[in-house]
Design a protein around this motif. Structure first.
Motif, mmCIF file in Angstrom:
data_model
loop_
_atom_site.group_PDB
_atom_site.id
_atom_site.type_symbol
_atom_site.label_atom_id
_atom_site.label_comp_id
_atom_site.label_asym_id
_atom_site.label_seq_id
_atom_site.Cartn_x
_atom_site.Cartn_y
_atom_site.Cartn_z
ATOM 1 N N PHE A 73 0.856 -1.264 -0.023
ATOM 2 C CA PHE A 73 0.056 -0.027 0.043
ATOM 3 C C PHE A 73 0.881 1.296 -0.125
ATOM 4 O O PHE A 73 0.407 2.428 0.283
ATOM 5 C CB PHE A 73 -0.930 -0.042 1.271
ATOM 6 N N PHE A 76 1.455 2.958 -4.716
ATOM 7 C CA PHE A 76 0.433 3.325 -5.692
ATOM 8 C C PHE A 76 0.525 4.725 -5.962
ATOM 9 O O PHE A 76 -0.220 5.122 -6.998
ATOM 10 C CB PHE A 76 -0.821 2.601 -5.088
ATOM 11 N N CYS A 133 -6.001 9.275 -1.090
ATOM 12 C CA CYS A 133 -5.607 8.671 0.077
ATOM 13 C C CYS A 133 -4.469 9.120 0.778
ATOM 14 O O CYS A 133 -3.577 9.262 0.351
ATOM 15 C CB CYS A 133 -5.229 7.153 -0.440
ATOM 16 N N TRP A 134 -4.786 9.149 2.252
ATOM 17 C CA TRP A 134 -3.659 9.749 3.213
ATOM 18 C C TRP A 134 -2.639 8.400 3.169
ATOM 19 O O TRP A 134 -2.931 7.377 3.492
ATOM 20 C CB TRP A 134 -4.239 9.921 4.417
ATOM 21 N N THR A 135 -1.410 8.674 3.013
ATOM 22 C CA THR A 135 -0.449 7.538 2.891
ATOM 23 C C THR A 135 0.708 7.873 3.810
ATOM 24 O O THR A 135 1.297 9.073 3.609
ATOM 25 C CB THR A 135 -0.208 6.810 1.692
ATOM 26 N N HIS A 136 1.059 7.017 4.724
ATOM 27 C CA HIS A 136 2.210 7.225 5.558
ATOM 28 C C HIS A 136 3.399 6.023 5.270
ATOM 29 O O HIS A 136 4.265 6.359 5.521
ATOM 30 C CB HIS A 136 1.829 7.277 6.947
ATOM 31 N N GLY A 137 2.747 4.934 4.812
ATOM 32 C CA GLY A 137 3.737 3.964 4.209
ATOM 33 C C GLY A 137 4.789 4.341 3.685
ATOM 34 O O GLY A 137 6.241 4.027 4.035
ATOM 35 N N PRO A 138 4.690 5.243 2.485
ATOM 36 C CA PRO A 138 5.954 5.608 1.798
ATOM 37 C C PRO A 138 7.126 6.032 2.407
ATOM 38 O O PRO A 138 8.368 6.253 2.082
ATOM 39 C CB PRO A 138 5.464 6.740 0.910
ATOM 40 N N ARG A 173 -15.003 1.204 4.523
ATOM 41 C CA ARG A 173 -14.563 0.234 5.256
ATOM 42 C C ARG A 173 -15.148 0.456 6.725
ATOM 43 O O ARG A 173 -15.861 1.487 7.001
ATOM 44 C CB ARG A 173 -13.143 0.800 5.710
ATOM 45 N N ARG A 175 -16.300 0.873 10.583
ATOM 46 C CA ARG A 175 -15.878 1.716 11.680
ATOM 47 C C ARG A 175 -16.230 1.041 13.243
ATOM 48 O O ARG A 175 -17.550 0.398 12.984
ATOM 49 C CB ARG A 175 -16.421 3.123 11.662
HETATM 50 C C1 FMN Z 1 -2.091 8.526 9.306
HETATM 51 C C2 FMN Z 1 -2.695 7.630 8.223
HETATM 52 C C3 FMN Z 1 -1.891 6.689 7.476
HETATM 53 C C4 FMN Z 1 -2.095 5.857 6.350
HETATM 54 N N1 FMN Z 1 -1.389 5.159 5.736
HETATM 55 C C5 FMN Z 1 -1.803 4.532 4.492
HETATM 56 C C6 FMN Z 1 -0.879 4.015 3.642
HETATM 57 O O1 FMN Z 1 0.213 3.899 3.906
HETATM 58 N N2 FMN Z 1 -1.259 3.337 2.525
HETATM 59 C C7 FMN Z 1 -2.588 3.281 2.282
HETATM 60 O O2 FMN Z 1 -3.091 2.678 1.214
HETATM 61 N N3 FMN Z 1 -3.652 3.633 3.361
HETATM 62 C C8 FMN Z 1 -3.099 4.497 4.234
HETATM 63 N N4 FMN Z 1 -4.178 5.203 5.025
HETATM 64 C C9 FMN Z 1 -5.609 5.162 4.885
HETATM 65 C C10 FMN Z 1 -6.291 4.043 5.761
HETATM 66 O O3 FMN Z 1 -5.665 2.747 5.494
HETATM 67 C C11 FMN Z 1 -7.791 4.199 5.847
HETATM 68 O O4 FMN Z 1 -7.995 5.675 6.096
HETATM 69 C C12 FMN Z 1 -8.543 3.220 6.588
HETATM 70 O O5 FMN Z 1 -8.156 1.781 6.252
HETATM 71 C C13 FMN Z 1 -10.018 3.599 6.506
HETATM 72 O O6 FMN Z 1 -10.500 3.631 5.240
HETATM 73 P P1 FMN Z 1 -11.494 4.803 4.793
HETATM 74 O O7 FMN Z 1 -10.240 6.034 5.136
HETATM 75 O O8 FMN Z 1 -11.282 4.659 3.161
HETATM 76 O O9 FMN Z 1 -12.578 4.767 5.423
HETATM 77 C C14 FMN Z 1 -3.635 5.943 6.206
HETATM 78 C C15 FMN Z 1 -4.341 6.716 6.889
HETATM 79 C C16 FMN Z 1 -4.092 7.616 7.776
HETATM 80 C C17 FMN Z 1 -5.027 8.428 8.760
#
Ligand code: FMN
Length: 186
Positions: A73, A76, A133-138, A173, A175
């Protein structure tokens, strides 16, 4: 993506609240395919070396499993037409070190404001019909990404937010129910 739509998302982000209104954020809009590819490669490369290292030091299997999961994740963003790199800098009005020393705990409110800005950005993107999408993984490759983006101190990479037209409409997703997460004090 029309520039006006991007502007509206960034407008929403900049209206987020922040401690003493410091607005400790900066947004780098990346659309260059080559740069996005280089960034994704840096992330992929980092995961490979982390996995190699975890094997070498005999790290617990669940850690390796987590790294493999997160890796899926984390790249992408390179497929999105636009990825917004959100930068954060620490609170700089007061001597934080001194406060933290006395408190014996971290006290920098800056990341909270930047998180609010990211959320505003996501909400605006959604309202305009985009997926984001908020991503932190990268950020496993934070140093490498900062180098590629030309990020210099006091700024730090805080999050990567790919934005584009959604390719699918997955179900929401789940909650936790309110009963599980709320305590009403008598
Ligand atoms: C701080 C934070 C970091 C996240 N990092 C990732 C990430 O690296 N990759 C990813 O695919 N989603 C990432 N997400 C998205 C979450 O996986 C997602 O918000 C959660 O699964 C709930 O899904 P929804 O927001 O679609 O309801 C992140 C969300 C937050 C708030």
């Amino acid at each position: 993506m029309p520039r006006e739509d991007l502007r509206r998302m960034l407008e929403a982000a900049r209206h987020a609240p922040s401690a003493t209104n410091q607005q400790p954020w900066h947004f780098v809009v990346v659309q260059d395919r080559g740069l996005l590819q280089q960034m994704a490669q840096a992330v992929e490369h980092k995961f490979c070396s982390l996995l190699e290292r975890s094997e070498k030091v005999g790290a617990p299997r669940r850690m390796e499993a987590y790294l493999r999961y997160l890796r899926r994740f984390s790249t992408f963003f390179a497929q999105a037409p636009v990825t917004i790199a959100v930068l954060q800098k620490d609170y700089d009005l007061v001597d934080l070190n001194a406060i933290e020393l006395i408190l014996g705990q971290q006290h920098d409110p800056s990341p909270h404001g930047v998180a609010a800005a990211v959320e505003n950005l996501l909400l605006a993107a959604h309202a305009l019909g985009y997926g984001a999408c908020w991503t932190h993984g990268p950020l496993v490759a934070r140093n490498e990404l900062e180098r590629l983006l030309g990020v210099a101190r006091p700024w730090r990479l805080f999050a990567m937010v790919p934005v584009g037209l959604p390719a699918e409409s997955p179900p929401a997703r789940p909650r936790k129910p309110l009963e599980e997460i709320v305590t009403f004090l008598p």
